[in-house]
Design a protein around this motif. Structure first.
Motif, PDB file in Angstrom:
ATOM      1  N   GLY A 195      39.403  28.779  57.758  1.00  0.00           N
ATOM      2  CA  GLY A 195      40.378  29.590  58.469  1.00  0.00           C
ATOM      3  C   GLY A 195      40.375  29.289  59.951  1.00  0.00           C
ATOM      4  N   ARG A 196      41.525  29.440  60.569  1.00  0.00           N
ATOM      5  CA  ARG A 196      41.722  29.124  61.994  1.00  0.00           C
ATOM      6  C   ARG A 196      40.690  29.796  62.900  1.00  0.00           C
ATOM      7  N   ASP A 197      40.248  31.009  62.573  1.00  0.00           N
ATOM      8  CA  ASP A 197      39.262  31.700  63.414  1.00  0.00           C
ATOM      9  C   ASP A 197      37.965  30.899  63.542  1.00  0.00           C
ATOM     10  N   HIS A 198      37.689  30.044  62.570  1.00  0.00           N
ATOM     11  CA  HIS A 198      36.447  29.276  62.552  1.00  0.00           C
ATOM     12  C   HIS A 198      36.581  27.885  63.175  1.00  0.00           C
ATOM     13  N   TRP A 199      37.793  27.414  63.416  1.00  0.00           N
ATOM     14  CA  TRP A 199      37.980  26.041  63.878  1.00  0.00           C
ATOM     15  C   TRP A 199      37.226  25.703  65.160  1.00  0.00           C
TER      16      TRP A 199
END
Length: 191
Positions: free
Chosen positions: A147-151
């Protein structure tokens, strides 16, 4: 939106050629097969990260008959020789300006991973906080949902051939069992 991210930059030293250029017994390039698997598994769009053999691989993609109207973007990892971490950083960087909330990361050297595996893993996407990955008889594998929050954290932790391994060790993903569909074994040598 789940965006397919295919890592296909490696030199394939043990294979004697870049893995993006390896062909299956039926002469289908692994690269084209992998893109098709991502599309048929439900990824609306796909970004392919190339490196070794990148120009030839890009020509393969450009000349391939399209079985779908879904887009394929090609990015070249300038530092691909540093390992999978460089390819992952490049790919996630390319997705930063897209509407993608989740990247479904797949590797070109997993020829028995099929569209049903991708679809099963993709169904676990719940939004930008998603972290999930395929498991094969309990053994973690690919594809992996990021997920984008983890990128940002993944890009900071991705070094050499470790990719997201260290980040995922600190932030355990949900395991999606797929051992009934595939082995998930990567192929490093041709028979």
């Amino acid at each position: 939106m789940v965006h397919g991210l295919l890592l296909a930059a490696g030199a394939g030293r043990r294979m004697g050629r870049p893995k993006a250029l390896v062909r299956a017994a039926d002469d289908t390039p692994w690269l084209l097969r992998s893109v098709e698997v991502l599309h048929r598994g439900g990824c609306r769009s796909v970004t392919v990260v190339l490196g070794a053999g990148g120009e030839e691989a890009a020509r393969l993609l450009a000349g391939a008959p399209s079985h779908t109207d879904r887009p394929v973007e090609v990015v070249h990892a300038a530092d691909w020789s540093q390992g999978m971490g460089a390819s992952l950083r490049c790919g996630l960087g390319a997705l930063a300006d897209t509407a993608a909330e989740v990247a479904l990361v797949h590797l070109v050297d997993l020829p028995d991973v099929t569209a049903p595996v991708v679809a099963r893993v993709r169904e676990a996407a719940t939004g930008p906080a998603t972290l999930a990955r395929a498991a094969y008889d309990g053994r973690p594998g690919h594809p992996v949902l990021l997920g984008r929050d983890h990128w940002p954290g993944i890009r900071a932790a991705a070094h050499e051939d470790r990719g997201a391994r260290d980040y995922l060790a600190a932030h355990p993903p949900v395991a999606i069992e797929c051992g009934d569909l595939a082995t998930g074994e990567d192929v490093d040598r041709l028979p």
